[in-house]
Motif scaffolding. Sequence first.
Motif, PDB file in Angstrom:
ATOM      1  N   VAL A   1       8.077 -15.915   6.979  1.00 59.99           N
ATOM      2  CA  VAL A   1       7.628 -14.304   6.031  1.00 59.99           C
ATOM      3  C   VAL A   1       6.822 -15.023   4.379  1.00 59.99           C
ATOM      4  CG1 VAL A   1       9.081 -13.396   4.090  1.00 59.99           C
ATOM      5  CG2 VAL A   1       9.953 -14.050   6.124  1.00 59.99           C
ATOM      6  N   PRO A   2       5.742 -14.432   4.725  1.00 61.29           N
ATOM      7  CA  PRO A   2       4.931 -15.207   3.821  1.00 61.29           C
ATOM      8  C   PRO A   2       5.099 -14.583   2.164  1.00 61.29           C
ATOM      9  CG  PRO A   2       3.669 -13.550   5.703  1.00 61.29           C
ATOM     10  CD  PRO A   2       4.976 -13.456   5.259  1.00 61.29           C
ATOM     11  N   GLU A   3       4.481 -15.518   1.155  1.00 60.01           N
ATOM     12  CA  GLU A   3       4.483 -15.091  -0.308  1.00 60.01           C
ATOM     13  C   GLU A   3       4.445 -14.057  -0.858  1.00 60.01           C
ATOM     14  OE1 GLU A   3       5.865 -16.977  -3.341  1.00 60.01           O
ATOM     15  OE2 GLU A   3       6.127 -17.906  -1.514  1.00 60.01           O
ATOM     16  N   LEU A   4       3.464 -13.281   0.135  1.00 51.11           N
ATOM     17  CA  LEU A   4       3.315 -12.084  -0.340  1.00 51.11           C
ATOM     18  C   LEU A   4       4.570 -11.031  -0.273  1.00 51.11           C
ATOM     19  CD1 LEU A   4       1.899  -9.780  -2.831  1.00 51.11           C
ATOM     20  CD2 LEU A   4       0.408  -9.768  -0.564  1.00 51.11           C
ATOM     21  N   TRP A   5       4.477 -11.197   0.826  1.00 56.39           N
ATOM     22  CA  TRP A   5       5.737 -10.537   1.509  1.00 56.39           C
ATOM     23  C   TRP A   5       7.046 -10.322   0.634  1.00 56.39           C
ATOM     24  CZ3 TRP A   5       6.573  -6.316   4.602  1.00 56.39           C
ATOM     25  CH2 TRP A   5       7.582  -6.176   4.942  1.00 56.39           C
ATOM     26  N   ARG A   6       7.435 -11.969   0.224  1.00 58.37           N
ATOM     27  CA  ARG A   6       8.464 -12.678  -0.013  1.00 58.37           C
ATOM     28  C   ARG A   6       9.020 -12.083  -2.284  1.00 58.37           C
ATOM     29  NH1 ARG A   6       7.811 -17.521   0.973  1.00 58.37           N
ATOM     30  NH2 ARG A   6       9.412 -17.495   2.174  1.00 58.37           N
ATOM     31  N   GLN A   7       7.225 -12.288  -1.872  1.00 54.00           N
ATOM     32  CA  GLN A   7       8.102 -11.122  -3.354  1.00 54.00           C
ATOM     33  C   GLN A   7       7.848 -10.080  -3.488  1.00 54.00           C
ATOM     34  OE1 GLN A   7       4.032 -12.337  -5.286  1.00 54.00           O
ATOM     35  NE2 GLN A   7       3.927 -14.535  -5.675  1.00 54.00           N
ATOM     36  N   HIS A   8       7.333  -9.454  -2.486  1.00 57.29           N
ATOM     37  CA  HIS A   8       8.326  -7.831  -2.955  1.00 57.29           C
ATOM     38  C   HIS A   8       9.387  -7.429  -2.255  1.00 57.29           C
ATOM     39  CE1 HIS A   8       4.469  -6.917  -5.221  1.00 57.29           C
ATOM     40  NE2 HIS A   8       3.616  -7.620  -4.576  1.00 57.29           N
ATOM     41  N   PHE A   9       9.789  -7.889  -1.176  1.00 56.39           N
ATOM     42  CA  PHE A   9      10.864  -7.137   0.070  1.00 56.39           C
ATOM     43  C   PHE A   9      11.482  -8.241  -0.181  1.00 56.39           C
ATOM     44  CE2 PHE A   9       6.266  -4.998   0.864  1.00 56.39           C
ATOM     45  CZ  PHE A   9       6.998  -4.014   0.622  1.00 56.39           C
ATOM     46  N   GLY A  10      11.658  -9.771  -0.592  1.00 51.05           N
ATOM     47  CA  GLY A  10      12.846 -10.840  -0.268  1.00 51.05           C
ATOM     48  C   GLY A  10      12.391 -11.732   0.832  1.00 51.05           C
TER      49      GLY A  10
ATOM     50  N   VAL B   1     -13.928   4.411  11.877  1.00 46.34           N
ATOM     51  CA  VAL B   1     -13.467   2.995  10.358  1.00 46.34           C
ATOM     52  C   VAL B   1     -13.380   3.763   9.283  1.00 46.34           C
ATOM     53  CG1 VAL B   1     -15.634   2.199   8.859  1.00 46.34           C
ATOM     54  CG2 VAL B   1     -15.319   1.490  12.437  1.00 46.34           C
ATOM     55  N   VAL B   2     -13.927   5.156   8.137  1.00 46.09           N
ATOM     56  CA  VAL B   2     -13.438   6.151   7.035  1.00 46.09           C
ATOM     57  C   VAL B   2     -12.278   5.910   7.406  1.00 46.09           C
ATOM     58  CG1 VAL B   2     -13.786   7.782   5.557  1.00 46.09           C
ATOM     59  CG2 VAL B   2     -15.601   6.637   7.151  1.00 46.09           C
ATOM     60  N   PHE B   3     -11.426   6.130   7.916  1.00 46.50           N
ATOM     61  CA  PHE B   3     -10.376   6.484   8.147  1.00 46.50           C
ATOM     62  C   PHE B   3      -9.283   5.153   8.474  1.00 46.50           C
ATOM     63  CE2 PHE B   3     -11.330  11.139   8.857  1.00 46.50           C
ATOM     64  CZ  PHE B   3     -10.090  11.490   7.755  1.00 46.50           C
ATOM     65  N   LEU B   4      -9.547   4.182   9.435  1.00 45.58           N
ATOM     66  CA  LEU B   4      -8.819   2.748   9.038  1.00 45.58           C
ATOM     67  C   LEU B   4      -9.327   2.628   7.978  1.00 45.58           C
ATOM     68  CD1 LEU B   4     -11.374   1.328  12.349  1.00 45.58           C
ATOM     69  CD2 LEU B   4      -8.256   2.122  12.059  1.00 45.58           C
ATOM     70  N   PHE B   5     -10.168   2.003   7.026  1.00 45.37           N
ATOM     71  CA  PHE B   5     -10.669   1.811   6.000  1.00 45.37           C
ATOM     72  C   PHE B   5      -9.471   2.740   4.416  1.00 45.37           C
ATOM     73  CE2 PHE B   5     -14.098  -0.463   7.859  1.00 45.37           C
ATOM     74  CZ  PHE B   5     -13.615  -2.465   6.696  1.00 45.37           C
ATOM     75  N   ALA B   6      -9.307   3.462   4.852  1.00 47.55           N
ATOM     76  CA  ALA B   6      -9.359   4.390   3.637  1.00 47.55           C
ATOM     77  C   ALA B   6      -7.278   4.185   4.158  1.00 47.55           C
ATOM     78  CB  ALA B   6      -9.138   5.587   4.257  1.00 47.55           C
ATOM     79  N   SER B   7      -6.405   4.567   5.360  1.00 50.64           N
ATOM     80  CA  SER B   7      -5.612   4.145   5.006  1.00 50.64           C
ATOM     81  C   SER B   7      -4.592   2.757   5.015  1.00 50.64           C
ATOM     82  CB  SER B   7      -5.110   5.000   7.049  1.00 50.64           C
ATOM     83  OG  SER B   7      -5.766   3.888   7.857  1.00 50.64           O
ATOM     84  N   GLY B   8      -5.539   2.025   5.872  1.00 50.18           N
ATOM     85  CA  GLY B   8      -5.163   0.420   4.749  1.00 50.18           C
ATOM     86  C   GLY B   8      -5.159   0.267   3.885  1.00 50.18           C
ATOM     87  N   VAL B   9      -6.402   0.817   2.536  1.00 52.62           N
ATOM     88  CA  VAL B   9      -5.852   0.970   1.011  1.00 52.62           C
ATOM     89  C   VAL B   9      -4.663   1.951   0.936  1.00 52.62           C
ATOM     90  CG1 VAL B   9      -7.043   2.206  -0.806  1.00 52.62           C
ATOM     91  CG2 VAL B   9      -8.302   0.881   0.852  1.00 52.62           C
TER      92      VAL B   9
ATOM     93  N   ALA C   1      -1.389  -0.726   1.701  1.00 48.67           N
ATOM     94  CA  ALA C   1      -1.248  -1.436   0.678  1.00 48.67           C
ATOM     95  C   ALA C   1      -0.604  -0.745  -0.778  1.00 48.67           C
ATOM     96  CB  ALA C   1      -2.682  -2.348   0.742  1.00 48.67           C
ATOM     97  N   GLN C   2      -2.277  -0.112  -1.328  1.00 48.87           N
ATOM     98  CA  GLN C   2      -0.900   0.346  -2.102  1.00 48.87           C
ATOM     99  C   GLN C   2       0.296   0.159  -2.478  1.00 48.87           C
ATOM    100  OE1 GLN C   2      -3.098   0.378  -5.261  1.00 48.87           O
ATOM    101  NE2 GLN C   2      -4.561  -1.144  -3.197  1.00 48.87           N
ATOM    102  N   LEU C   3       0.613   1.362  -1.180  1.00 52.30           N
ATOM    103  CA  LEU C   3       2.101   2.318  -0.870  1.00 52.30           C
ATOM    104  C   LEU C   3       3.281   0.518  -1.183  1.00 52.30           C
ATOM    105  CD1 LEU C   3       1.834   4.714   1.600  1.00 52.30           C
ATOM    106  CD2 LEU C   3       2.630   5.370  -1.816  1.00 52.30           C
TER     107      LEU C   3
END
Length: 168
Positions: free
Chosen positions: A97-106, A153-161, A164-166
């Motif tokens: 479990v990576p640290e960023l995941w642990r901070q947000h989701f346990g 590519v436009v949709f890949l980056f947009a959906s990734g952002v 990540a924000q959600l």
Amino acid sequence: MHWLQMQSWSPYVVGAAMGVLSWFTFLLSDKYLSCSTTYARLSGMVERRLRGSVVEQKAFYRKTPLIVDWQFMFVIGIFIGAFLSAFLSDSLHLEMVPELWRQHFGDTPVLRFLVAFAGGVLMGIGSRWADGCTSGHAISGALQLAISSWIAVVFLFASGVIVAQLMY
């Protein structure tokens, strides 16, 4: 050889190197860099082991034979290269479990695995629908100035952002 031991490389240098690699791939083999077909083939090989040669009669596998080809070896090389990079940069460690995941989701590894698995399934479905993966569209397709790849590519980056924000 100090650059092999760096923990992170400039994305500009790596991007340029990937572009040059794509040029040479086109020049020497008339093939483009991509990965998703290898994963589809691998799943077909596993299914063939379980169900027999009936799998080879599926429409996709008639068009895309279950073989180990240059692309399959390229994907294996990606894993070997990632391992060597982590080893040489002294950043190799197993982490459920990576640290960023642990901070947000346990720190539950089962939840992390389920989300990663679901994401992998969605990526696999998406790459088959789009007739290519991120590397196929963003690197090779964009290099060929394919409109469909630029849209992807436009949709890949947009959906990734957005994801990540959600999530974070």
